[in-house]
Scaffold this active site. Structure first.
Site, PDB file in Angstrom:
ATOM      1  N   LYS A  80       0.994  -0.946  -0.140  1.00  8.93           N
ATOM      2  CA  LYS A  80       0.022  -0.077  -0.037  1.00  8.93           C
ATOM      3  C   LYS A  80       0.683   1.248  -0.045  1.00  8.93           C
ATOM      4  O   LYS A  80       2.127   1.206   0.510  1.00  8.93           O
ATOM      5  CB  LYS A  80      -1.213  -0.011   1.344  1.00  8.93           C
ATOM      6  CG  LYS A  80      -2.184   0.719   1.176  1.00  8.93           C
ATOM      7  CD  LYS A  80      -3.304   0.004   0.815  1.00  8.93           C
ATOM      8  CE  LYS A  80      -4.621   0.821   0.649  1.00  8.93           C
ATOM      9  NZ  LYS A  80      -5.763  -0.046   0.426  1.00  8.93           N
ATOM     10  N   GLY A 184     -23.003   4.614   6.646  1.00  9.16           N
ATOM     11  CA  GLY A 184     -22.226   5.074   5.228  1.00  9.16           C
ATOM     12  C   GLY A 184     -22.699   4.930   4.094  1.00  9.16           C
ATOM     13  O   GLY A 184     -22.937   3.608   3.747  1.00  9.16           O
ATOM     14  N   GLY A 186     -21.879   5.953   0.866  1.00  8.91           N
ATOM     15  CA  GLY A 186     -20.881   6.239  -0.218  1.00  8.91           C
ATOM     16  C   GLY A 186     -20.899   5.182  -1.509  1.00  8.91           C
ATOM     17  O   GLY A 186     -22.112   4.462  -1.586  1.00  8.91           O
ATOM     18  N   ASN A 187     -20.015   4.947  -1.946  1.00 12.83           N
ATOM     19  CA  ASN A 187     -19.997   4.168  -3.219  1.00 12.83           C
ATOM     20  C   ASN A 187     -20.514   2.726  -3.093  1.00 12.83           C
ATOM     21  O   ASN A 187     -21.429   2.333  -3.553  1.00 12.83           O
ATOM     22  CB  ASN A 187     -18.687   4.274  -3.998  1.00 12.83           C
ATOM     23  CG  ASN A 187     -18.342   5.471  -4.598  1.00 12.83           C
ATOM     24  OD1 ASN A 187     -19.234   6.244  -4.883  1.00 12.83           O
ATOM     25  ND2 ASN A 187     -17.030   5.908  -4.333  1.00 12.83           N
ATOM     26  N   VAL A 188     -19.827   2.510  -1.919  1.00 10.39           N
ATOM     27  CA  VAL A 188     -20.063   0.830  -1.710  1.00 10.39           C
ATOM     28  C   VAL A 188     -21.642   0.640  -0.887  1.00 10.39           C
ATOM     29  O   VAL A 188     -22.559   0.000  -1.216  1.00 10.39           O
ATOM     30  CB  VAL A 188     -19.134   0.057  -0.804  1.00 10.39           C
ATOM     31  CG1 VAL A 188     -19.307  -1.336  -0.477  1.00 10.39           C
ATOM     32  CG2 VAL A 188     -17.871   0.208  -1.389  1.00 10.39           C
TER      33      VAL A 188
HETATM   34  P1  NAD Z   1     -17.094   6.547  -0.078  1.00  9.03           P
HETATM   35  O1  NAD Z   1     -16.018   7.671   0.655  1.00  9.03           O
HETATM   36  O2  NAD Z   1     -17.557   6.654  -1.084  1.00  9.03           O
HETATM   37  O3  NAD Z   1     -18.080   6.485   1.404  1.00  9.03           O
HETATM   38  C1  NAD Z   1     -18.086   6.739   2.646  1.00  9.03           C
HETATM   39  C2  NAD Z   1     -19.426   7.252   3.082  1.00  9.03           C
HETATM   40  O4  NAD Z   1     -19.394   7.112   4.709  1.00  9.03           O
HETATM   41  C3  NAD Z   1     -19.549   8.754   2.715  1.00  9.03           C
HETATM   42  O5  NAD Z   1     -20.996   8.773   2.201  1.00  9.03           O
HETATM   43  C4  NAD Z   1     -19.266   9.347   4.054  1.00  9.03           C
HETATM   44  O6  NAD Z   1     -20.165  10.714   4.042  1.00  9.03           O
HETATM   45  C5  NAD Z   1     -19.880   8.562   5.028  1.00  9.03           C
HETATM   46  N1  NAD Z   1     -19.472   8.628   6.257  1.00  9.03           N
HETATM   47  C6  NAD Z   1     -18.092   8.909   6.873  1.00  9.03           C
HETATM   48  N2  NAD Z   1     -18.188   8.933   8.277  1.00  9.03           N
HETATM   49  C7  NAD Z   1     -19.450   8.635   8.603  1.00  9.03           C
HETATM   50  C8  NAD Z   1     -19.811   8.322   9.803  1.00  9.03           C
HETATM   51  N3  NAD Z   1     -19.190   8.307  10.906  1.00  9.03           N
HETATM   52  N4  NAD Z   1     -21.131   7.707   9.904  1.00  9.03           N
HETATM   53  C9  NAD Z   1     -22.079   7.784   8.650  1.00  9.03           C
HETATM   54  N5  NAD Z   1     -21.410   7.766   7.620  1.00  9.03           N
HETATM   55  C10 NAD Z   1     -20.174   8.306   7.830  1.00  9.03           C
HETATM   56  O7  NAD Z   1     -16.145   4.998   0.384  1.00  9.03           O
HETATM   57  P2  NAD Z   1     -16.637   3.915  -0.283  1.00  9.03           P
HETATM   58  O8  NAD Z   1     -15.772   3.544  -1.279  1.00  9.03           O
HETATM   59  O9  NAD Z   1     -18.216   3.405  -0.361  1.00  9.03           O
HETATM   60  O10 NAD Z   1     -15.899   3.003   0.708  1.00  9.03           O
HETATM   61  C11 NAD Z   1     -16.651   2.533   1.989  1.00  9.03           C
HETATM   62  C12 NAD Z   1     -15.815   1.983   2.782  1.00  9.03           C
HETATM   63  O11 NAD Z   1     -15.594   0.554   2.257  1.00  9.03           O
HETATM   64  C13 NAD Z   1     -14.415   2.490   3.434  1.00  9.03           C
HETATM   65  O12 NAD Z   1     -13.809   2.106   4.746  1.00  9.03           O
HETATM   66  C14 NAD Z   1     -13.341   1.930   2.267  1.00  9.03           C
HETATM   67  O13 NAD Z   1     -12.006   1.732   2.752  1.00  9.03           O
HETATM   68  C15 NAD Z   1     -13.912   0.405   2.271  1.00  9.03           C
HETATM   69  N6  NAD Z   1     -13.707  -0.129   0.954  1.00  9.03           N
HETATM   70  C16 NAD Z   1     -14.014   0.280  -0.317  1.00  9.03           C
HETATM   71  C17 NAD Z   1     -13.830  -0.307  -1.479  1.00  9.03           C
HETATM   72  C18 NAD Z   1     -14.224   0.127  -2.843  1.00  9.03           C
HETATM   73  O14 NAD Z   1     -14.373  -0.775  -3.720  1.00  9.03           O
HETATM   74  N7  NAD Z   1     -14.862   1.361  -2.815  1.00  9.03           N
HETATM   75  C19 NAD Z   1     -13.226  -1.424  -1.526  1.00  9.03           C
HETATM   76  C20 NAD Z   1     -12.604  -2.154  -0.066  1.00  9.03           C
HETATM   77  C21 NAD Z   1     -12.920  -1.520   1.070  1.00  9.03           C
END
Ligand code: NAD
Length: 358
Positions: A80, A184, A186-188
């Protein structure tokens, strides 16, 4: 700053400090293990409090990638990188190209991809300097944003945990009426909500962006929960999909859900919290097993898997979760430890350390 005596140092193979005065690049690339293949892992750009915090993040995240790829059965090691600085303030195409040159100097031992603070566009800049980059747009032969695959892996892993608990919903074995609290959106988290909603689950949601929660209420008929109380909702499953360390001394005693299954990385604030969950009778689907769909998808750029093969591999997370939960019960150990042991058998088959044999 010490490295070898740091608690997060885990016999990492190589740690590189890279800088570029012209662009302001200050980066740390941590390669944990290349026994199974080149170390693939994202590049996080974050406004760290100090260099020590950045180095520890790189060490911890690199180690996590070794375990994640080993358990997903990928021909990859773990690494990483982190760039120190606020991505909204100091990120430029030139800085990303300087990062690309730093990656290139490692000659393929490390393959960079997106993470928090970096994007598909940034990988496109890096590609101008090195071939050792994944997470590229389709126009450059990549597979774009991996979030859908991450959510799909979470969904099948969550379903496995529900099956294991004996709490299968509906006559067709579906998730009808299952109550899931998603932290949360977000994307996932958003993709996961859609999959759960289509499977008949009832959703509680929270996001620090209130408008996102309101959108989920309108789209999925979800119930909005306060940000500070989503973990304590009266639900069957708690799905942390925001940031790490959400399972800690404060939240674990308040959990009502009997299952925790979400995408966030490093959900346990400390490894002892795996046992705390077990003692409370909570089934925890380990984070890096559940969220491997993204790296499986990104890896396909390097290994040439087809879409069908990617889906098959991501769906394999279901069986992996079942075997981890069974092993944890058999050995009376936290599920997080059961996952670690299986991964270690795969990347350290000869037991680099004596204590690892299960
Ligand atoms: P993202 O940044 O798109 O979404 C995160 C969301 O969480 C945002 O909408 C943010 O506003 C919200 N958030 C932040 N703090 C918060 C809280 N205290 N309470 C409620 N909501 C809160 O990220 P993502 O890509 O959706 O990833 C989400 C998690 O999954 C992360 O921890 C990331 O490391 C992990 N992850 C993502 C992927 C991927 O393919 N995107 C792969 C492996 C792991």
């Amino acid at each position: 700053m010490t490295v070898f005596s740091d608690p997060d140092f885990d016999d990492h193979e190589q740690i590189v400090f890279a800088s570029d005065a012209a662009t302001g690049l200050k980066a740390i690339i941590a390669i944990h293990d290349t026994g199974n293949g080149p170390a693939l892992g994202g590049c996080r750009m974050w406004d760290y409090a100090d260099e020590r915090e950045a180095a520890r993040d790189a060490l911890r995240l690199a180690r996590g990638m070794t375990y994640k790829s080993a358990l997903a059965g990928l021909p990859l090691g773990g690494g990483k990188s982190v760039i120190i600085g606020d991505s909204r303030k100091i990120k430029t195409p030139e800085l990303m190209r300087a990062m690309g040159r730093a990656v290139d100097r490692l000659g393929g031992r490390y393959i960079v991809a997106e993470d928090v603070g970096t994007s598909v566009e940034d990988m496109t800049e890096i590609r101008k300097e090195t071939e050792f980059v994944a997470g590229l747009p389709a126009a450059l032969g990549g597979r774009g944003d991996p979030s859908w695959h991450t959510a799909r892996g979470c969904f099948v892993g969550l379903r496995a945990a529900v099956e294991y608990s004996g709490r299968v919903q509906g006559s067709d074995g579906g998730l009808d009426g299952l109550r899931v609290a998603v932290q949360g959106l977000g994307n996932v988290g958003w993709h996961l909500c859609r999959m759960l909603h289509e499977a008949g689950a009832l959703l509680w949601v929270s996001d620090v962006r209130a408008e996102r929660a309101a959108e989920a209420v309108a789209t999925f008929g979800a119930t909005a929960a306060p940000v500070e109380a989503i973990h304590a909702v009266e639900a069957d499953v708690f799905a942390p999909c925001a940031l790490g360390a959400g399972l800690n001394d404060r939240t674990i005693p308040a959990l009502k859900a009997r299952i925790v299954a979400g995408s966030a990385n490093n959900q346990l604030a400390e490894s002892r919290h795996g046992m705390a969950l077990r003692q409370r009778g909570v089934i925890y689907a380990p984070d890096y097993v559940l969220n491997a769909g993204g790296v499986i998808n990104v890896a396909a750029e390097r290994t040439g898997y087809s879409e069908a093969e990617v889906t098959e591999k991501v769906d394999g997370i279901h069986g992996t979760i079942l075997s981890i939960l069974a092993r944890a019960d058999r050995l009376n150990i936290p599920t997080s430890e059961a996952a670690d042991r299986i991964a270690e058998e795969r990347f350290r088959p000869h037991g680099k350390r004596g204590a690892l044999a299960a």
